[in-house]
Design an enzyme around this catalytic site. Structure first.
Site, PDB file in Angstrom:
ATOM      1  N   HIS A 127       1.326  -1.626  -0.054  1.00 24.39           N
ATOM      2  CA  HIS A 127       0.472  -0.153   0.299  1.00 24.39           C
ATOM      3  C   HIS A 127       1.148   1.012   0.012  1.00 24.39           C
ATOM      4  CE1 HIS A 127      -3.367  -2.245   0.359  1.00 24.39           C
ATOM      5  NE2 HIS A 127      -3.815  -3.002   1.489  1.00 24.39           N
ATOM      6  N   ASP A 164      -3.340 -10.802  -2.081  1.00 25.81           N
ATOM      7  CA  ASP A 164      -3.346  -9.838  -0.451  1.00 25.81           C
ATOM      8  C   ASP A 164      -5.036  -9.694  -0.490  1.00 25.81           C
ATOM      9  OD1 ASP A 164      -2.048  -8.485   2.242  1.00 25.81           O
ATOM     10  OD2 ASP A 164      -3.806  -7.317   0.727  1.00 25.81           O
ATOM     11  N   HIS A 166      -6.139  -7.666  -0.332  1.00 29.29           N
ATOM     12  CA  HIS A 166      -6.680  -5.713  -0.076  1.00 29.29           C
ATOM     13  C   HIS A 166      -5.937  -5.387  -1.563  1.00 29.29           C
ATOM     14  CE1 HIS A 166      -7.223  -6.417   3.469  1.00 29.29           C
ATOM     15  NE2 HIS A 166      -7.842  -5.293   3.544  1.00 29.29           N
ATOM     16  N   ASP A 253      -4.338 -12.896   3.670  1.00 27.47           N
ATOM     17  CA  ASP A 253      -6.333 -12.479   4.777  1.00 27.47           C
ATOM     18  C   ASP A 253      -7.250 -12.604   2.821  1.00 27.47           C
ATOM     19  OD1 ASP A 253      -4.811 -10.784   2.670  1.00 27.47           O
ATOM     20  OD2 ASP A 253      -4.648  -9.046   3.741  1.00 27.47           O
TER      21      ASP A 253
HETATM   22 ZN    ZN Z   1      -4.670  -7.400   2.936  1.00 27.11          ZN
END
Ligand code: ZN
Length: 351
Positions: A127, A164, A166, A253
């Site tokens: 990120h 991931d 996200h 995740d």
């Molecule tokens: Zn994540």
């Protein structure tokens, strides 16, 4: 051939607020689990301890001004960068060690000291943007690795697979206008999860057009969707791009037990995905493959998921866990629609 685990105890000294899910125990739990399973003593397996990267080795993934600000803030004891991303006095050192691990990881594989590896680091990276700590991330480790492959080792086709849960907004931004990196993101749909990006119409610009591929999944999507997207999109993309090196943002995740997200993959589904990724690297990249730890907040899933990745990379039999999940029919149908729109969008490019 050899598999590296890149690790440093400094990764555990960075910590955020008490009770924060991105916590030092993630690494200790994983190391204990790997030890208990006898993996740390496996033939062909080596733990490699990195040194800190220098700021100039990270530019232009991050600006020098941002890095010196991060250093200063850490030296003053830390503080908040966003509501859920904060530094302590060890954060700068940990982040620079993680970036150093990414660099030595790719160097060792290029020099054929090792075949592949896993960067077991904190803080995570995908990120983090040019001048922005974000989503528990400070320095974008996988982007640092990709840039090193291009600038130092003169590679021109690096494939990044980010599974991931996200979206890897920082990694996407770093290479949005180049065809030297093919970024493929598999994540929960941005309308339903942080960071709210990674829509399927984000495909890159200029020379990079068609070299960013986002596959946003509906909440509830599990093994059937992942397997379909791999067979229909990711596999064919790799065949067309012929990557010289495969980098993976591994987040655990997307598992159905993760407390932060709503996807439904199982450990068996992740194991299959890792096998398919490993096969891509063997077919096109001389087996050159480096994994990076991103998210994953259910400790047992995280530890066993990493154990499975290392078994795969070492060429061992992969332990099968019985944690089967059911994918709702509407998710399978949405993923089918995503395959169709993605193929249409990328037609004439890589597909
Ligand atoms: Zn994540």
């Amino acid at each position: 051939m050899q598999t590296d685990l890149l690790y440093h105890e400094g990764f555990q000294k960075h910590s955020m607020t008490p009770g924060h899910p991105e916590r030092p125990e993630r690494l200790q739990y994983t190391l204990d689990l790997l030890g208990n399973k006898g993996l740390l003593n496996q033939n062909g397996f080596e733990i490699v301890y990195p040194e800190q990267a220098g700021p100039e080795e990270i530019y232009p993934i991050h600006s020098l001004g941002y890095l010196s600000m991060l250093k200063e803030r850490s030296e003053l004891g830390g503080g908040y960068f966003t509501l859920d991303t904060m530094a302590n006095e060890h954060t700068y050192t940990a982040a620079m060690l993680a970036a150093g691990a990414s660099m030595v990881g790719v160097d060792r594989i290029i020099r054929k000291t090792s075949q592949n590896g896993f960067v077991l680091c904190r803080p995570p990276g995908h990120h983090a943007e040019f001048e922005r700590a974000f989503g528990f991330c400070f320095i974008n480790n996988i982007a640092v690795a990709a840039m090193r492959l291009i600038r130092k080792w003169n590679l021109s086709r690096v494939m990044i697979i980010d599974y991931d849960a996200h979206h890897g907004n920082g990694t996407q931004k770093a290479f949005y206008s180049t065809d030297k990196v093919l970024y493929v993101g598999l994540h929960q749909h941005g309308r339903t999860l942080f960071p709210g990006s990674g829509f399927s119409n984000e495909i890159g610009v200029g020379e990079g057009e068609g070299y960013t591929v986002n596959l946003p999944l509906a909440p509830g999507s599990g093994d059937p969707s992942y397997s379909m997207l791999f067979d229909e999109i990711i596999g064919p993309l790799a065949e067309s791009y012929e990557p010289e090196f495969v980098l993976v943002s591994a987040g655990f995740d997307a598992h159905h037990q993760d407390p932060l997200t709503n996807l439904g993959i199982t450990l068996a589904g992740l194991a299959l995905l890792n096998q398919q990724i490993h096969d891509i690297s063997k077919e096109f990249s001389q087996g050159r493959c480096l994994y990076f730890l991103e998210g994953g907040y259910e400790l047992d899933i995280l530890g066993n998921g990493i154990f499975n990745v290392l078994q795969e990379l070492l060429g061992l039999e992969v332990t099968v866990y019985e944690d089967r999940g059911q994918e709702p029919r509407r998710c399978t149908e949405e993923s089918l629609g995503l395959v169709k729109t993605t193929k249409k969008r990328l037609r004439g490019r890589l597909l």
